[in-house]
Design an enzyme around this catalytic site. Structure first.
Site, PDB file in Angstrom:
ATOM      1  N   ASP A  62      73.378  11.891 -90.041  1.00  0.00           N
ATOM      2  CA  ASP A  62      73.824  12.981 -90.912  1.00  0.00           C
ATOM      3  C   ASP A  62      74.549  12.510 -92.160  1.00  0.00           C
ATOM      4  O   ASP A  62      74.896  13.331 -93.012  1.00  0.00           O
ATOM      5  CB  ASP A  62      74.734  13.928 -90.131  1.00  0.00           C
ATOM      6  CG  ASP A  62      74.006  14.661 -89.020  1.00  0.00           C
ATOM      7  OD1 ASP A  62      72.769  14.545 -88.949  1.00  0.00           O
ATOM      8  OD2 ASP A  62      74.674  15.349 -88.222  1.00  0.00           O
ATOM      9  N   CYS A  91      74.018  19.872 -80.780  1.00  0.00           N
ATOM     10  CA  CYS A  91      73.219  21.096 -80.855  1.00  0.00           C
ATOM     11  C   CYS A  91      73.396  21.969 -79.610  1.00  0.00           C
ATOM     12  O   CYS A  91      73.128  23.172 -79.651  1.00  0.00           O
ATOM     13  CB  CYS A  91      71.742  20.754 -81.012  1.00  0.00           C
ATOM     14  SG  CYS A  91      71.361  19.810 -82.506  1.00  0.00           S
TER      15      CYS A  91
END
Length: 469
Positions: A297, A47
């Site tokens: 994920d 991120c």
């Protein structure tokens, strides 16, 4: 008695959180832990890549939470640049290869046995099979390796006059990368196939993001589809073509979203959901398999609002998955109950947040709703620095159950979504929300917080809808 063998596939958030938590609970004499990671880095913040590229934070070291050496010091046998190519469920083993040795012959492959397996293979960025998509100068930004490769390209272009960048996609990564490239002095065009930027918002809220992007000098072209990447005589990217136009580019960044990286799981016959993510129970154990867990994920998780499974790729979830897996592998007990779909981002000083369902998502699962939008302020109207804030709220017809909230505004807007996230998790109605005892002082909020203003309006809308019937 021989130690049990735990194998972890993937060395980032979910995988290494699971390994670390299992090690806290069980000694090396009880549990051997071997983790395989095909990249150069482990336990890092993907991120943070846009902020590294934009020069706001240092990298890559600053984005790494724990190095391979730190994991090894805790008796976790972490093998970098080692890729798992096959899972043999019946034989309780995985096939691995050294990425950097014998590459021409496909790498040095061997089998490694396990008693317990954790699959944390993450997600892969969408990279459509367009002509020129693999040309030099076209970059994805999923890993630290990707971030470094993009920075290397930007370094090569440092002396180029009139530098141009094209970002394909206007989701979180696309918008954040557009800002990063603006900061580096590029003229930026964002090509977006949707009606408005940020498809994680309803179009009316995405329009506020579009307006802000235009104000920053980011050219945003909505409702367009990229058809090919054009290259020059040197083979490097020179433009991006759509059905109607060509957009000059010295560098192209792909921000088209991600899909679960579950090729290994699919080949092994493990259960996958509608989005292609692995399906697990509340303990993050793969459904139907006693000694295989999955997190991060590569999995689908329960949406607490809709009752369906969803794929949501966020580091917050991945770390929690890893903690749950590690506790269960280590002999304890933990569960991951689900999510409400909370996310927050920004483009320069514009904060963008959502939680729960969008209108289209509510419709897709058969929920009937009312929606309201309010414009309020981040602080008391008379207090210096107050800025406008838009809040959109969805509530279920008749019951008034909160279904979703979207917020777009300046400083102090984004994290207000956490109020709604807690309310969604608790299953509150919008009427119940109006009584929440939130903190108040003029520097932080009006007397009625913007989220509560929206809840009041939604309560009235639900009541009016009931009367109309």
């Amino acid at each position: 008695m021989a130690a049990e063998r735990l194998v972890v596939i993937g060395g980032d958030a979910a995988g290494m959180s699971a390994a670390s938590q299992a090690r806290r609970l069980r000694s090396p004499d009880e549990l051997e832990i071997t983790a395989f990671e095909r990249g150069h880095f482990t336990s890092y913040s993907a991120c943070g890549i846009p902020y590294w590229v934009g020069g706001e934070v240092d990298g890559p070291d600053a984005l790494i939470a724990r190095s391979p050496e730190a994991h090894r010091e805790r008796s976790i046998d972490l093998r970098m640049r080692t890729e798992v190519t096959e899972i043999d469920v019946a034989g309780r083993r995985v096939r691995v290869r050294d990425v950097d040795s014998g590459a021409a012959a496909g790498g040095d492959e061997r089998w490694h046995g396990y008693d317990k397996l954790v699959i944390a293979t993450g997600a892969r960025p969408l990279r459509p099979p367009l002509p020129g998509i693999d040309a030099p100068g076209v970059h994805g930004v999923q890993t630290l390796d990707d971030g470094q490769a993009l920075l290397d390209t930007l370094g090569e272009l440092e002396r180029t006059e009139g530098r141009r960048a094209v970002v394909v996609g206007a989701g979180y990564i696309g918008v954040e990368m557009a800002e990063a490239l603006i900061r580096r002095g590029y003229a930026v065009t964002v090509l977006n196939r949707d009606e408005q930027p940020m498809p994680t918002l309803d179009p009316d809220m995405g329009a506020l993001v579009h307006e802000a992007m235009c104000g920053l000098g980011i050219e945003t072209v909505n409702g367009t589809t990229v058809t090919k990447i054009l290259t020059g005589e040197d083979g490097r990217v020179r433009a991006v073509a759509t059905e109607d136009e060509e957009y000059p580019a010295d560098v192209v960044v792909l921000g088209l979203g991600v899909r679960p990286e579950t090729g290994l799981a699919r080949a092994a016959g493990l259960p996958l959901g509608p989005s292609g993510g692995l399906l697990t129970d509340l303990s993050m154990r793969v459904r139907g398999y006693e000694d295989i867990w999955a997190g991060g994920d590569c999995v689908e998780v329960l949406d607490l609002v809709s009752g369906r499974t969803r794929h949501i790729a966020l580091g917050t979830h991945a770390n929690k998955h890893g903690q749950v897996i590690g506790a269960n592998v280590g002999g304890g007990y933990a569960t991951f109950p689900g999510v409400v779909g909370t996310a927050v981002s920004k483009v320069c000083d514009l904060e963008i947040a959502r939680t729960g369902l969008l209108e289209a998502q509510a419709t897709a699962v058969g929920l009937r709703y009312v929606s309201v939008t309010v414009e309020s302020t981040s602080r008391a109207g008379y207090y210096p620095g107050t800025r406008p804030m838009h809040v959109k709220m969805l509530a279920e017809r008749r019951t008034g159950r909160l279904l979703g909230v979207q917020i777009v505004g300046r400083e102090g807007a984004g994290k207000r979504v956490d109020i709604a996230a807690v309310a969604l998790t608790a299953g509150m109605t919008v009427e119940e929300m109006t009584a929440l005892d939130l903190g108040y002082a003029p520097p932080f909020s009006p007397v009625w917080d913007p989220v509560l203003v929206a809840a009041r309006k939604a309560t009235s809308a639900v009541a009016a809808d009931v009367r109309a019937r």
